[in-house]
Design an enzyme around this catalytic site. Structure first.
Site, PDB file in Angstrom:
ATOM      1  N   ILE A 289       0.915  -1.074   0.017  1.00  0.00           N
ATOM      2  CA  ILE A 289       0.033   0.000   0.061  1.00  0.00           C
ATOM      3  C   ILE A 289       1.062   1.166   0.112  1.00  0.00           C
ATOM      4  CG2 ILE A 289      -1.912   1.163   1.088  1.00  0.00           C
ATOM      5  CD1 ILE A 289      -2.194  -1.342   2.899  1.00  0.00           C
ATOM      6  N   GLU A 290       0.506   2.413  -0.741  1.00  0.00           N
ATOM      7  CA  GLU A 290       1.517   3.520  -0.795  1.00  0.00           C
ATOM      8  C   GLU A 290       1.588   4.113   0.468  1.00  0.00           C
ATOM      9  OE1 GLU A 290      -2.539   4.548  -2.686  1.00  0.00           O
ATOM     10  OE2 GLU A 290      -1.495   2.974  -2.269  1.00  0.00           O
ATOM     11  N   HIS A 291       0.806   3.852   1.431  1.00  0.00           N
ATOM     12  CA  HIS A 291       1.122   4.273   2.783  1.00  0.00           C
ATOM     13  C   HIS A 291       2.413   3.981   3.518  1.00  0.00           C
ATOM     14  CE1 HIS A 291      -3.136   4.785   1.914  1.00  0.00           C
ATOM     15  NE2 HIS A 291      -3.361   5.838   2.806  1.00  0.00           N
TER      16      HIS A 291
END
Length: 509
Positions: free
Chosen positions: A322-324
């Protein structure tokens, strides 16, 4: 004299002055959101009409689509300019942008996170290929989302015979960040947070710009009790700490250690997903997976692909990101997109976007608002409203394979599926397969130059991008090629051979 950086929320927000540039962290659903400080800043403005004319910068969407997050800043006069990666969590801010009440800019989410780091390091902005050929390219829109936005935030430069974009740096006067624990010296631990995001980068940018860093935490601890390995933001760059004992991991989840990565635990049981058009599309998209692939899922129909993989027990077959900054685990969806239970690793968001921009992703499953005859995709401005791509551009532009997943049309469509077929009873009023997209969030021609494999998967047809154009490769069993697909498109697709029929298994209970 002993250092003590603890203060009330009202005292902390008094540090914000008229005209300041304020860097925020957070994600939808309350992810690492300094809600107490946001609310105190809103209260101060409503009572005193200060601070005014703020520039607010954030990489990801923040809020609940009602009153929280960016909605606390969505007042005419309070904010002069917003530079945001994602806007949908604040309809009020979207309206201010549409009505020309603020200067509205959108830059890729990863670019903003990395730009904070470059600002903090004193470097001359962010130099990257990310955004070339999209609406953030200054030869197109330069990230300007309304007429009030006039400043050039990005420029084209050439190095070694190649084009790049330079995202210009700016001073950050205030950073508002969040952690879990803090001591009086301002050391911030994030052990109970569901992600690290770009907290350190935003704080670094503000401190090294001569600005203030305000942190919200849930718990105060004695100096010397925080393990050094747990301190994500050192007290040396923190100016104020606000303790909010009601702070929760999300708007709905107070505390779950499997979400913060502190320990592994059982995942709440979800009933099997009933057959739907969304599910059928996800089943077809899942055919593009391969063992050992590093993958990313976006919002929308890609959520269903992630759920399908989890339901099949196949999580260990792929490296999910996930880009987080999170790897692995069971993804949450909807308002809790960006959260994961039982993650295998958590790194900071700028580093995660380094991985993406360097070509580390094998496959990205992403949604789309519309796509056109050139293979361009719009996911950033829909119906005249500023949406923003979040990490979409950073991911889509750099993955080796991009699988766009979504409905063929929208607004009123009625489809029936089951028994191995799909039947169109009523077409939607709005086609999502158009001659020209309203805004280029993903550039088809650039993808061809880069050699990316690009698919567009809908419930009734599958398209592929080639150097010659968009090819119609597959249709769903039960649909009429002419009536249900070709007559409903804004362009004529290439068909070097008759389209194959998708597997009927995708359309069975």
């Amino acid at each position: 004299m002993a250092i003590n950086k603890f203060m009330s929320a009202a005292e902390a927000v008094a540090l914000v002055r008229d005209g300041d540039t304020v860097g925020l962290i957070g994600g939808g659903g309350g992810l690492v959101e300094a809600s107490c400080i946001f609310a105190a800043l809103e209260k101060r403005f409503l009572e005193t009409a200060q601070p005014r004319n703020l520039t607010v910068v954030h990489a990801l969407g923040i809020g609940d689509k009602k009153t929280k997050g960016m909605n606390c800043f969505a007042y005419e006069g309070m904010v002069k300019r917003v530079i945001g990666g994602h806007w949908v969590w604040s309809p009020r801010m979207q309206e201010l942008a549409r009505d020309e009440k603020i200067e509205a800019y959108v830059l890729p989410g990863g670019v903003i996170a990395q730009l904070f780091r470059e600002i903090g390091a004193g470097r001359p902005g962010l130099l990257t290929h990310v955004g070339l050929g999209t609406f953030v390219d200054p030869r197109i829109d330069g990230g300007k989302m309304n007429k009030s936005a006039k400043e050039d935030l990005v420029e084209v430069v050439e190095l070694g015979g190649k084009e790049y974009l330079r995202y210009k740096p700016f001073p950050v006067n205030v950073a508002i960040i969040r952690g879990s624990y803090a001591d009086a010296h301002g050391n911030i631990c994030m052990d109970q947070e569901p992600a690290n995001l770009d907290a350190y980068a935003v704080a670094l940018a503000a401190h090294n710009s001569g600005g203030k860093v305000i942190a919200q935490v849930r718990t105060a601890v004695d100096v010397g009790t925080l393990p050094a390995r747990s301190v994500r933001i050192p007290g040396a760059i923190v100016d104020a700490v606000v303790v909010d004992p009601t702070q929760s991991q999300s708007y709905d989840i107070v505390y779950d250690p499997t979400i913060s990565g502190e320990r592994r635990g059982p995942v709440p049981h979800e009933p099997p997903q009933p057959l739907s058009v969304r599910q059928a599309t996800a089943r077809r998209a899942a055919e593009e997976l391969r063992d050992g692939a590093v993958i990313n899922y976006g919002v929308g129909v890609p959520d269903a692909v992630a759920k399908l993989v989890a339901a099949r027990g196949d999580l260990d077959r792929y490296y999910q990101t996930i880009e987080h900054g999170t790897y692995g685990g069971n993804l949450l969806d909807g308002m809790l997109f960006g959260f994961a239970r039982n993650a295998s690793a958590m790194i900071d968001a700028p580093s995660q976007f380094d991985f993406y921009s360097g070509g580390g992703l094998d496959i990205a499953f992403l949604g789309f608002g519309e796509f056109d005859q050139h293979g361009n995709v719009n996911a950033s401005k829909l119906g005249g409203l500023t949406v923003g791509p979040g990490g979409f551009i950073d991911i889509a532009q750099n993955a080796r394979k991009v699988v766009f997943c979504g409905n063929f049309d929208t607004k009123g469509s009625k489809l029936n599926t089951g028994h191995g077929e799909l039947h169109v009873e009523r077409n939607g009023d709005v086609s999502k397969v158009v001659a020209e997209v309203d805004q280029i969030t993903f550039s088809g021609p650039q993808a061809v130059v880069r050699g990316q494999e690009v698919l567009y998967i809908t419930e009734r047809a599958v398209f592929r991008l080639t150097k010659d154009g968009v090819v119609l490769e597959e249709i769903a069993p039960g649909v009429d090629l002419q009536r249900d697909i070709l007559d409903r498109m804004g362009f004529k697709p290439l068909m070097p051979q008759p389209p194959k029929v998708m597997s009927g298994e995708h359309f069975k209970e």
